[in-house]
Design an enzyme around this catalytic site. Structure first.
Site, mmCIF file in Angstrom:
data_model
loop_
_atom_site.group_PDB
_atom_site.id
_atom_site.type_symbol
_atom_site.label_atom_id
_atom_site.label_comp_id
_atom_site.label_asym_id
_atom_site.label_seq_id
_atom_site.Cartn_x
_atom_site.Cartn_y
_atom_site.Cartn_z
ATOM 1 N N SER A 74 0.835 -1.210 0.000
ATOM 2 C CA SER A 74 0.000 0.000 0.000
ATOM 3 C C SER A 74 0.865 1.255 0.000
ATOM 4 C CB SER A 74 -0.897 0.028 1.235
ATOM 5 O OG SER A 74 -1.717 -1.114 1.274
HETATM 6 N N1 SAH Z 1 -0.730 -4.921 4.376
HETATM 7 C C1 SAH Z 1 -0.080 -4.877 3.088
HETATM 8 C C2 SAH Z 1 -1.068 -4.804 1.953
HETATM 9 C C3 SAH Z 1 -0.980 -6.006 1.121
HETATM 10 S S1 SAH Z 1 -2.141 -6.080 -0.213
HETATM 11 C C4 SAH Z 1 0.925 -3.738 3.039
HETATM 12 O O1 SAH Z 1 1.528 -3.434 4.030
HETATM 13 O O2 SAH Z 1 1.197 -3.180 1.995
HETATM 14 C C5 SAH Z 1 -3.419 -7.085 0.468
HETATM 15 C C6 SAH Z 1 -3.049 -8.505 0.831
HETATM 16 O O3 SAH Z 1 -4.257 -9.135 1.280
HETATM 17 C C7 SAH Z 1 -2.527 -9.377 -0.310
HETATM 18 O O4 SAH Z 1 -1.276 -9.883 0.022
HETATM 19 C C8 SAH Z 1 -3.578 -10.479 -0.429
HETATM 20 O O5 SAH Z 1 -3.045 -11.748 -0.782
HETATM 21 C C9 SAH Z 1 -4.164 -10.499 0.964
HETATM 22 N N2 SAH Z 1 -5.502 -11.099 1.071
HETATM 23 C C10 SAH Z 1 -6.556 -10.971 0.236
HETATM 24 N N3 SAH Z 1 -7.609 -11.686 0.689
HETATM 25 C C11 SAH Z 1 -7.210 -12.282 1.852
HETATM 26 C C12 SAH Z 1 -7.828 -13.160 2.791
HETATM 27 N N4 SAH Z 1 -9.085 -13.576 2.661
HETATM 28 N N5 SAH Z 1 -7.111 -13.564 3.866
HETATM 29 C C13 SAH Z 1 -5.825 -13.165 4.039
HETATM 30 N N6 SAH Z 1 -5.178 -12.343 3.188
HETATM 31 C C14 SAH Z 1 -5.860 -11.909 2.101
#
Ligand code: SAH
Length: 224
Positions: A74
């Site tokens: 993000s």
């Molecule tokens: N927190 C991260 C953002 C990652 S993007 C940061 O610091 O930048 C969002 C993430 O959510 C992805 O890695 C995706 O695989 C995960 N995600 C999506 N659906 C999910 C679910 N049901 N359970 C766990 N993770 C999930």
């Protein structure tokens, strides 16, 4: 102010240096982030170690960047804003659950502001990367788990804070049930148009407040 040992590879040089981090924090302040504890945490954490080396010179720009497997880290503003909303001026957040570890950057920010952080990721190789990144920073109060975050972590509930970092079509009941009284959740909700929603678990209601528009990768089901 240098927060990392300048001789450590974590400290970075040039576009990954402490000066670049300082500039990122100044920009976040101008963009309206007010919580100094959040700004301090982001000043201290080397964001460049969370992205591929080829992208590290862009790590402090206010953009999201690819981290593989179709997922993104993000943008700094969103990390700061969601953390500020989740904290709600509480001195420490106690136990926090993050859904969507990705590369672990947001997890590292939360770890500076909470007693314990549990973070759940559905894509196994991403989780392994995040674990390695967090280990490099010697983060001790974080546990990451490979699971479908739609169900939260019932065995470890209740949580004082829940942060969902993927866009949900609705707020999962399982997550509401895992909030402590006095706890807060921030979650991007919406199909075409997403907005951040703050949920506060008050003694006799779950109060929902719709905040600004955002764009997140989708919250999916199952694991891979
Ligand atoms: N927190 C991260 C953002 C990652 S993007 C940061 O610091 O930048 C969002 C993430 O959510 C992805 O890695 C995706 O695989 C995960 N995600 C999506 N659906 C999910 C679910 N049901 N359970 C766990 N993770 C999930």
């Amino acid at each position: 102010m240098s927060l990392l040992n300048p001789n450590s590879p974590l400290a970075g040089i040039g576009m990954t240096s402490q000066r670049t981090r300082d500039r990122m924090v100044q920009r976040l302040r101008k963009q309206g982030i007010k919580d100094e504890a959040v700004l301090d945490a982001m000043n201290a954490i080397p964001r460049h170690i969370f992205v591929d080396e080829a992208l590290s010179i862009r790590a402090y720009e206010d953009v999201s960047l690819p981290i593989g497997y179709g997922q993104t880290i993000s943008q700094p503003y969103i990390v700061a804003r969601m953390t500020e909303i989740l904290r709600g001026e509480r001195p420490s957040m106690g136990r926090v659950l993050e859904i969507g570890t990705g590369c672990g950057y947001q997890t590292a920010v939360l770890s500076k502001l909470s007693q314990e952080v549990y973070s759940v990721e559905r894509i196994s190789p991403l989780l392994m990367k995040a674990r390695a990144n967090l280990r490099e920073l010697r983060t001790r109060n974080v546990k990451v788990k490979h699971a479908d975050g739609n169900y939260g972590l019932p065995d470890l509930a209740p949580f004082d804070g829940i942060m969902v970092t993927a866009g949900a079509s609705h707020i999962p009941d399982e997550l509401l049930n895992q909030m402590a009284v006095g706890g807060r959740m921030v979650i991007p909700v919406g199909a075409q148009e997403q907005a951040l929603v703050l949920v506060e678990h008050l003694p006799d209601e779950y109060r929902q407040t719709r905040l600004e528009a955002v764009k997140f990768v989708p919250l999916l089901g199952g694991t891979s």
